[in-house]
Design a protein around this motif. Structure first.
Motif, PDB file in Angstrom:
ATOM      1  N   ILE A   1      17.108   8.904  42.270  1.00 36.94           N
ATOM      2  CA  ILE A   1      17.020   8.459  43.447  1.00 36.94           C
ATOM      3  C   ILE A   1      16.156   8.825  44.400  1.00 36.94           C
ATOM      4  CG2 ILE A   1      18.726   8.453  45.681  1.00 36.94           C
ATOM      5  CD1 ILE A   1      21.167   8.758  43.949  1.00 36.94           C
TER       6      ILE A   1
ATOM      7  N   TYR B   1      18.309  -0.643  42.774  1.00 34.48           N
ATOM      8  CA  TYR B   1      18.271   0.087  41.477  1.00 34.48           C
ATOM      9  C   TYR B   1      18.667  -0.865  40.132  1.00 34.48           C
ATOM     10  CZ  TYR B   1      17.986   4.345  44.120  1.00 34.48           C
ATOM     11  OH  TYR B   1      17.610   5.400  44.807  1.00 34.48           O
TER      12      TYR B   1
ATOM     13  N   HIS C   1      20.594  10.975  40.955  1.00 31.97           N
ATOM     14  CA  HIS C   1      20.250   9.771  40.040  1.00 31.97           C
ATOM     15  C   HIS C   1      21.663   8.777  39.981  1.00 31.97           C
ATOM     16  CE1 HIS C   1      22.227  12.555  37.455  1.00 31.97           C
ATOM     17  NE2 HIS C   1      22.982  11.500  36.795  1.00 31.97           N
TER      18      HIS C   1
END
Length: 267
Positions: free
Chosen positions: A8, A17, A254
């Motif tokens: 992230i 993402y 993440h």
């Protein structure tokens, strides 16, 4: 399941993402369904903490039929126009499929094709199974991942040689799942000296983290552990640097993508 993680960075939407995931894996989001907590993902959602995204296939039945048809084409070799020579073994293939899936094969077919035959000079008769597995991926988007981690690494190496990005990703995910205290030292000894890019930096970091975490267990299995580490130039320094880095590192955040029984026909 296999997994793909993306760190992230700042506050980004989940949509960004998803696009990054598709770019890394070579998959098209037209054929995928993304869910969090059993609900479809909202593209505008801002992601600032770790999360799990489940990836499914919208066209599973169609893609499975396509994969089966491609597998039949490969296995039967019907209408093939090129042969790959591995040692003395000849593998019937289709040049347009090889060229469309691998930029390396595309270049070879333009420059080195002779009398309908391409000799894979870096491989011997014993490597026929390895090449067949690579070809299975090229044709169907699926491969048989060996039980032995070192055989998976060989598959990863051939996928790097022929620039098969999707297969490289799947191999590295499989390597991560097989990495353990029993094999990590042998992995260092075999590949740390290699000048070729055998594994990604991410995999090497996983190896170092596991080694340091399981050091006591590994030492019991290898009474001569220190001499084995010393036999690999620079390994001791790398492990020390990794340990120091780990002490000061912040907890990673993440987005983790779980790929559940996803057909790879579009990889």
């Amino acid at each position: 399941n296999s997994f793909k993680t993306i760190p992230i960075a700042g506050e980004r939407t989940i949509e960004s993402y998803l696009h990054e995931f598709c770019g890394l894996t070579g998959l098209s989001n037209r054929f995928l369904r993304f869910q969090m907590d059993h609900r479809d993902v909202s593209p505008c959602m801002i992601i600032s903490t770790s999360c799990l995204v489940k990836v499914g296939n919208l066209t599973e039945s169609v893609s499975n039929e396509f994969s089966k048809a491609m597998n039949t084409l490969y296995c039967e070799g019907s209408a093939s126009d090129i042969k790959l020579l591995v040692g003395k073994s000849e593998l019937a293939c289709h040049s347009y499929i090889l060229a469309s899936r691998s930029p390396v094969f595309a270049k070879i077919l333009q420059e080195e094709r002779k009398e309908g035959m391409i000799a894979l000079k870096n491989y011997e008769e014993k490597d026929t199974g390895l090449i067949k597995n690579m070809l299975k991926w090229i044709y169907t988007g699926n491969a048989d991942f060996p039980e032995d981690i070192f055989d998976v690494i060989k598959l990863s190496q051939v996928s790097r040689e022929y620039d098969l990005k999707g297969l490289i990703t799947r191999c590295e995910e499989d390597i991560k799942s097989k990495l353990c205290a029993e094999n990590v030292l042998d992995l260092f000894i075999r590949y740390c000296k290699s000048k070729e890019e055998v594994l990604s930096d991410e995999i090497w970091d996983e190896c170092k983290t596991l080694f340091l975490r399981q050091y006591a267990c590994i030492e019991q299995m290898h009474p001569d552990l220190e001499s084995k580490i010393a036999s690999v130039p620079g390994l001791m320094s790398q492990l020390f640097a990794h340990a120091t880095k780990g002490k000061h590192a912040k907890k990673d955040r993440h987005v983790r993508f779980s790929i559940d029984q996803l057909s790879n026909s579009f990889v």
